[in-house]
Design a protein around this motif. Structure first.
Motif, short mmCIF file in Angstrom:
data_model
loop_
_atom_site.label_atom_id
_atom_site.label_comp_id
_atom_site.label_asym_id
_atom_site.label_seq_id
_atom_site.Cartn_x
_atom_site.Cartn_y
_atom_site.Cartn_z
N PRO A 1 23.89 7.81 -43.17
CA PRO A 1 23.15 8.17 -41.93
C PRO A 1 21.90 8.97 -42.26
N ASP A 2 20.90 8.93 -41.32
CA ASP A 2 19.71 9.76 -41.48
C ASP A 2 20.10 11.23 -41.40
N PRO A 3 19.54 12.11 -42.20
CA PRO A 3 19.82 13.56 -42.08
C PRO A 3 19.22 14.10 -40.79
N PRO A 4 19.81 15.18 -40.15
CA PRO A 4 19.26 15.74 -38.89
C PRO A 4 17.88 16.33 -39.14
N ARG A 5 17.00 16.11 -38.18
CA ARG A 5 15.66 16.68 -38.26
C ARG A 5 15.22 17.10 -36.85
N ALA A 6 14.50 18.22 -36.75
CA ALA A 6 14.05 18.75 -35.45
C ALA A 6 13.03 17.81 -34.83
N VAL A 7 13.26 17.48 -33.57
CA VAL A 7 12.33 16.58 -32.89
C VAL A 7 11.78 17.18 -31.59
N SER A 8 12.42 18.28 -31.05
CA SER A 8 11.91 18.85 -29.80
C SER A 8 12.27 20.34 -29.72
N ILE A 9 11.45 21.09 -28.97
CA ILE A 9 11.72 22.50 -28.67
C ILE A 9 11.43 22.73 -27.18
N THR A 10 12.32 23.41 -26.51
CA THR A 10 12.16 23.68 -25.07
C THR A 10 12.44 25.14 -24.78
N SER B 1 15.24 26.61 -27.32
CA SER B 1 16.20 25.86 -28.14
C SER B 1 15.51 24.67 -28.80
N ILE B 2 16.03 24.29 -29.99
CA ILE B 2 15.51 23.16 -30.77
C ILE B 2 16.61 22.09 -30.86
N ARG B 3 16.24 20.84 -30.71
CA ARG B 3 17.22 19.75 -30.82
C ARG B 3 16.73 18.70 -31.83
N ASP B 4 17.76 18.02 -32.45
CA ASP B 4 17.43 16.99 -33.44
C ASP B 4 17.29 15.63 -32.78
N GLN B 5 17.14 14.60 -33.63
CA GLN B 5 16.95 13.25 -33.11
C GLN B 5 18.16 12.73 -32.36
N ASN B 6 19.31 13.38 -32.53
CA ASN B 6 20.53 12.95 -31.84
C ASN B 6 20.82 13.80 -30.60
N GLY B 7 19.89 14.71 -30.22
CA GLY B 7 20.08 15.54 -29.04
C GLY B 7 20.94 16.75 -29.28
#
Length: 407
Positions: free
Chosen positions: A34-43, A63-69
């Motif tokens: 699987p792809d490793p987790p990476r930060a994709v959004s900050i709210t 909070s910061i979330r990865d590509q999987n939410g």
């Protein structure tokens, strides 16, 4: 040549088959990584914040979330584009500094989110800056205009706030009914006192707001004396050679009728004899001065004048009459309190001379039962203000209620 060609063909096919088998054997579809987790959004939970007083704080949450939410752990850096308006610490805590707007940013790597922050002070309380507790002549403006300060919930001054000024007691007037606070949060207006001496007050409130008002006080002092007026003690009747029962009282007044203190008044008997004490008196805080007038030895009318420099005299009259005793019977007491029809009982009557001279050598006191005299006692001389008890023995009387009186 034909034989050689037949042998070469199978050999090449065999090599090709081995090559295909070798390439295919290196792949396994069931073990893809699987792809490793990476930060994709900050709210940030808040997109805008309004702070209503200097020093007010509020905490921002990002909070910061990865590509999987899923939540992603990474350092968040906070910053304000105008720290003169609002500051933010490393934990996201906002602190208001002054009125204005600013943008606060939460950033992590290449990701960022912003919050619009407004600092707008709201005046919630008032404080007296100066001008309270002054004194001035009635009808005049105070020497110093009262000054009031508008403050927010943190105690910082607030500019541009409309304050309402109104007289709450004592009359008078204010220069302006509504005043807007200046850059230092201050507002002032002139205050002209009413015409009644004593405590006067104005009330100041935040215009159109439900917050508690404040009151400032001043003391109205009587203006210069303009008249000497009769207060009390005129037209009395008193016994020869004795003091009248009430003092002679005048008042030094200003133009509004307020009493003026520290004026000198002279009292003088002008007819009928007699004397006054004191002959000269100083007016008190209420503007009054008084004397005691003792009748002379001549029956009939007597006159007195009160004077103060610069004003017409004030005349008083009294009538001198012969001195007489004045006997007054007090409440009767019975012993025993409820006698039977077979008992004698004692009735005691206190008699007081409320007159101004001693009674004659003797005087009678009668006891009446149901309006009829049952016994009379003769009492010796009684000095003014002196009392004596007169006892009667009564009964037995027929059963029933009886009315007892003494004359």
């Amino acid at each position: 040549m034909l034989l050689r060609h037949a042998k070469v063909g199978p050999f090449l096919s065999s090599l090709l088959l081995l090559g295909l088998t070798s390439c295919g054997g290196s792949e396994d579809p069931g073990t893809t990584e699987p792809d490793p987790p990476r930060a994709v959004s900050i709210t940030v939970t808040q997109t805008s914040v309004t702070l209503s007083f200097v020093g007010a704080t509020t905490a921002l949450n990002a909070s910061i979330r990865d590509q999987n939410g899923q939540l992603f752990s990474s350092t968040i850096n906070w910053s304000s584009d105008d720290p003169a308006v609002v500051t933010v610490d490393a934990a996201g805590l906002l602190t208001a500094v002054q009125n204005g707007t600013a943008t606060v940013t939460a950033a992590s790597g290449s990701l960022s989110a912003t919050v619009a922050v407004t600092v707008q002070q709201v005046a919630t309380q008032l404080a007296i800056a100066s001008g309270d507790g002054q004194s001035a002549a009635v009808g005049q403006a105070l020497p110093e205009a009262p000054v009031v300060r508008a403050e927010d919930a943190g105690g910082a001054t607030v500019a541009g706030v409309g304050l309402a000024f109104e007289v709450s007691s004592g009359g008078g007037s204010v220069g302006s009914a509504t005043v807007v606070t200046d850059a230092d949060g201050l507002a002032s207006t002139s205050w002209t006192l009413g015409t009644t001496a004593g405590l006067q007050q104005i009330r100041v409130s935040i215009a159109g707001a439900p917050f508690a008002p404040i009151e400032l006080s001043a003391t109205g002092i009587a203006a210069a004396a303009s008249a000497l007026a009769k207060a009390s003690g005129d037209l009395q009747v008193g016994p020869l050679s004795l003091a009248l029962s009430a003092p002679i009282v005048v008042q030094l007044q200003d133009e509004f009728g307020n009493g003026v203190a520290d004026g000198e008044v002279t009292f003088l008997v002008t007819g009928g004899g007699g004397s006054v004490s004191p002959a000269v008196a100083t007016t008190g805080d209420d503007g009054t001065a008084q004397t005691t007038w003792t009748m002379g030895s001549v029956l009939g009318g007597a006159t007195l004048t009160a004077t103060a420099t610069g004003f017409p005299p004030v005349a008083f009259t009294a009538t001198a009459v012969p001195a007489t005793p004045d006997l007054v019977a007090g409440a009767l007491s019975v012993s025993p309190a409820v006698p039977t029809s077979l008992q004698t009982f004692t009735v005691t009557v206190p008699v007081t001379n409320e007159g101004t001279v001693t009674t004659g050598t003797t005087f009678p006191v009668q006891l009446l039962v149901d309006g009829a005299e049952v016994e009379s006692k003769t009492i010796g001389p009684l000095l003014p203000s002196a009392s004596t008890d007169v006892a009667f023995t009564v009964g037995p009387l027929a059963a029933g209620e009886r009315a007892l009186s003494a004359v």
